[in-house]
Design a protein around this motif. Structure first.
Motif, PDB file in Angstrom:
ATOM      1  N   VAL A 104      35.111  42.486  47.535  1.00  9.45           N
ATOM      2  CA  VAL A 104      35.591  42.145  46.199  1.00  9.45           C
ATOM      3  C   VAL A 104      36.405  40.880  46.355  1.00  9.45           C
ATOM      4  CG1 VAL A 104      37.060  42.824  44.260  1.00  9.45           C
ATOM      5  CG2 VAL A 104      35.706  44.548  45.435  1.00  9.45           C
ATOM      6  N   GLU A 105      36.125  39.915  45.512  1.00 14.98           N
ATOM      7  CA  GLU A 105      36.905  38.686  45.542  1.00 14.98           C
ATOM      8  C   GLU A 105      37.841  38.668  44.351  1.00 14.98           C
ATOM      9  OE1 GLU A 105      34.374  35.268  45.735  1.00 14.98           O
ATOM     10  OE2 GLU A 105      33.433  35.932  47.582  1.00 14.98           O
ATOM     11  N   ASP A 106      38.987  38.052  44.544  1.00 18.13           N
ATOM     12  CA  ASP A 106      39.913  37.835  43.434  1.00 18.13           C
ATOM     13  C   ASP A 106      40.552  36.464  43.609  1.00 18.13           C
ATOM     14  OD1 ASP A 106      41.912  38.151  45.375  1.00 18.13           O
ATOM     15  OD2 ASP A 106      42.369  40.191  44.777  1.00 18.13           O
ATOM     16  N   ASP A 107      41.523  36.166  42.785  1.00 21.90           N
ATOM     17  CA  ASP A 107      42.163  34.847  42.842  1.00 21.90           C
ATOM     18  C   ASP A 107      42.895  34.616  44.166  1.00 21.90           C
ATOM     19  OD1 ASP A 107      41.198  34.271  40.345  1.00 21.90           O
ATOM     20  OD2 ASP A 107      42.983  35.003  39.307  1.00 21.90           O
ATOM     21  N   GLU A 108      43.202  35.684  44.887  1.00 21.20           N
ATOM     22  CA  GLU A 108      43.924  35.585  46.156  1.00 21.20           C
ATOM     23  C   GLU A 108      42.995  35.377  47.362  1.00 21.20           C
ATOM     24  OE1 GLU A 108      47.304  35.620  46.053  1.00 21.20           O
ATOM     25  OE2 GLU A 108      47.025  35.769  43.882  1.00 21.20           O
ATOM     26  N   THR A 109      41.697  35.557  47.176  1.00 21.92           N
ATOM     27  CA  THR A 109      40.752  35.409  48.282  1.00 21.92           C
ATOM     28  C   THR A 109      40.701  33.949  48.722  1.00 21.92           C
ATOM     29  OG1 THR A 109      39.414  37.208  47.367  1.00 21.92           O
ATOM     30  CG2 THR A 109      38.366  35.788  49.011  1.00 21.92           C
ATOM     31  N   PRO A 110      40.937  33.678  50.012  1.00 21.99           N
ATOM     32  CA  PRO A 110      40.883  32.283  50.499  1.00 21.99           C
ATOM     33  C   PRO A 110      39.501  31.667  50.252  1.00 21.99           C
ATOM     34  CG  PRO A 110      41.809  33.739  52.170  1.00 21.99           C
ATOM     35  CD  PRO A 110      41.293  34.618  51.073  1.00 21.99           C
ATOM     36  N   LYS A 111      39.470  30.401  49.950  1.00 22.47           N
ATOM     37  CA  LYS A 111      38.224  29.715  49.615  1.00 22.47           C
ATOM     38  C   LYS A 111      37.177  29.842  50.712  1.00 22.47           C
ATOM     39  CE  LYS A 111      39.973  26.544  46.255  1.00 22.47           C
ATOM     40  NZ  LYS A 111      39.937  25.280  45.636  1.00 22.47           N
ATOM     41  N   GLU A 112      37.590  29.785  51.965  1.00 26.50           N
ATOM     42  CA  GLU A 112      36.622  29.862  53.061  1.00 26.50           C
ATOM     43  C   GLU A 112      35.998  31.249  53.208  1.00 26.50           C
ATOM     44  OE1 GLU A 112      40.759  30.496  54.626  1.00 26.50           O
ATOM     45  OE2 GLU A 112      39.826  28.888  53.494  1.00 26.50           O
ATOM     46  N   GLU A 113      36.593  32.270  52.581  1.00 25.60           N
ATOM     47  CA  GLU A 113      36.051  33.628  52.645  1.00 25.60           C
ATOM     48  C   GLU A 113      35.231  33.993  51.406  1.00 25.60           C
ATOM     49  OE1 GLU A 113      39.069  36.524  53.541  1.00 25.60           O
ATOM     50  OE2 GLU A 113      39.922  35.267  55.112  1.00 25.60           O
ATOM     51  N   ARG A 114      35.179  33.114  50.424  1.00 29.04           N
ATOM     52  CA  ARG A 114      34.453  33.406  49.192  1.00 29.04           C
ATOM     53  C   ARG A 114      32.952  33.196  49.375  1.00 29.04           C
ATOM     54  NH1 ARG A 114      38.111  31.781  44.064  1.00 29.04           N
ATOM     55  NH2 ARG A 114      40.078  32.444  44.990  1.00 29.04           N
ATOM     56  N   GLN A 115      32.192  34.021  48.697  1.00 24.34           N
ATOM     57  CA  GLN A 115      30.741  33.899  48.712  1.00 24.34           C
ATOM     58  C   GLN A 115      30.331  32.726  47.822  1.00 24.34           C
ATOM     59  OE1 GLN A 115      28.392  35.785  50.405  1.00 24.34           O
ATOM     60  NE2 GLN A 115      30.206  36.549  51.453  1.00 24.34           N
TER      61      GLN A 115
ATOM     62  N   TYR B 143      31.202  37.847  41.835  1.00 26.01           N
ATOM     63  CA  TYR B 143      31.829  38.366  43.047  1.00 26.01           C
ATOM     64  C   TYR B 143      33.248  38.859  42.770  1.00 26.01           C
ATOM     65  CZ  TYR B 143      27.905  36.084  45.367  1.00 26.01           C
ATOM     66  OH  TYR B 143      26.647  35.708  45.770  1.00 26.01           O
ATOM     67  N   ASN B 144      33.777  38.531  41.606  1.00 28.99           N
ATOM     68  CA  ASN B 144      35.104  39.001  41.210  1.00 28.99           C
ATOM     69  C   ASN B 144      35.069  40.383  40.577  1.00 28.99           C
ATOM     70  OD1 ASN B 144      35.168  35.857  40.937  1.00 28.99           O
ATOM     71  ND2 ASN B 144      37.276  36.494  41.254  1.00 28.99           N
ATOM     72  N   GLY B 145      33.889  40.913  40.336  1.00 31.80           N
ATOM     73  CA  GLY B 145      33.782  42.229  39.714  1.00 31.80           C
ATOM     74  C   GLY B 145      34.257  43.327  40.649  1.00 31.80           C
ATOM     75  N   ASN B 146      35.164  44.142  40.167  1.00 29.47           N
ATOM     76  CA  ASN B 146      35.644  45.282  40.945  1.00 29.47           C
ATOM     77  C   ASN B 146      34.911  46.526  40.452  1.00 29.47           C
ATOM     78  OD1 ASN B 146      37.026  47.056  42.507  1.00 29.47           O
ATOM     79  ND2 ASN B 146      39.052  46.408  41.857  1.00 29.47           N
ATOM     80  N   PHE B 147      33.641  46.625  40.781  1.00 34.23           N
ATOM     81  CA  PHE B 147      32.746  47.617  40.211  1.00 34.23           C
ATOM     82  C   PHE B 147      33.135  49.053  40.530  1.00 34.23           C
ATOM     83  CE2 PHE B 147      30.391  43.661  40.459  1.00 34.23           C
ATOM     84  CZ  PHE B 147      29.874  43.578  39.180  1.00 34.23           C
ATOM     85  N   ARG B 148      33.870  49.271  41.583  1.00 33.97           N
ATOM     86  CA  ARG B 148      34.278  50.632  41.936  1.00 33.97           C
ATOM     87  C   ARG B 148      35.326  51.205  40.985  1.00 33.97           C
ATOM     88  NH1 ARG B 148      32.799  52.267  47.239  1.00 33.97           N
ATOM     89  NH2 ARG B 148      31.875  50.560  48.407  1.00 33.97           N
ATOM     90  N   ARG B 149      36.051  50.353  40.277  1.00 35.82           N
ATOM     91  CA  ARG B 149      37.111  50.890  39.421  1.00 35.82           C
ATOM     92  C   ARG B 149      36.715  51.031  37.953  1.00 35.82           C
ATOM     93  NH1 ARG B 149      39.799  47.550  36.051  1.00 35.82           N
ATOM     94  NH2 ARG B 149      39.545  45.361  36.496  1.00 35.82           N
TER      95      ARG B 149
END
Length: 194
Positions: free
Chosen positions: A113-124, A32-38
């Motif tokens: 897109v998830e990254d280290d800044e994504t809050p835990k409750e919003e992560r898949q 889920y951390n993959g930024n596939f668009r870039r």
């Protein structure tokens, strides 16, 4: 007119290759951390093992992967590629942990897109699935070169690769089937002149 023995043998070999490749189990999973668009560029992982192997099988696999990535708009880059490609063929049965996920293209269309800044409750949540991959597993991994994290794994299990030209055909088909799970084109590729 009588068909030649060579022609009949060629047709039989081609059909046996189709059957061998159809028996393979094709799966994939992604981060889920993959930024596939870039992602736009790639290079192969270097070092020991099959990825650096200059054998005929290693060359066939690299060429098949390069061909598929080129079709999807990715460009090779020796300096600072976006993705690093690694592949390996496993002999014997293999226990592997995959993940039950929605289709990758659906994930990307939703713009998530998830990254280290994504809050835990919003992560898949990842839903692990234990898989038994049978003899002859081809695993292809795409690694984000900037984060050093694997962002996509595709694998074909149960690939029987006979020696000779028929084995090359089966390997190329297996790579194509694996990348059918990764239908991501680079941004703007479809609208460009290539």
């Amino acid at each position: 007119m009588k068909p030649s023995v060579t022609l009949l043998l060629g047709v039989a070999l081609a059909l046996s290759g189709c059957f061998a490749s159809r028996e393979a189990r094709i799966e994939s999973d992604y981060s889920y951390n993959g930024n596939f668009r870039r992602y736009r560029t790639y290079d192969f992982v270097t070092g020991d093992g099959l990825a650096s192997d200059t054998s005929h099988i290693g060359t066939v696999l690299r060429e098949a992967i390069q061909s598929r990535l080129r079709i999807q708009g990715y460009k090779p880059a020796r300096r600072r590629p976006d993705l690093l490609v690694n592949f390996r063929v496993f002999e014997g049965n293999l226990r592997f942990q995959g993940y039950a996920q929605e289709d990758l293209t659906t994930w990307i269309k939703n713009g998530l897109v998830e990254d280290d800044e994504t809050p835990k409750e919003e992560r898949q949540p990842y839903k692990p699935v234990r898989l038994l991959l049978t003899d002859g597993t081809l695993l292809i991994s795409l690694i984000d070169n900037h984060t050093n994290r694997a962002v996509w794994n595709g694998y074909a299990s149960g690939v029987a690769v006979p020696p000779g030209p028929q084995g090359e055909v089966i390997l190329r088909r297996s790579v194509r089937s694996i990348f059918d799970q990764y239908r991501i084109f680079t941004e703007g590729y479809i609208n460009s002149d290539r």
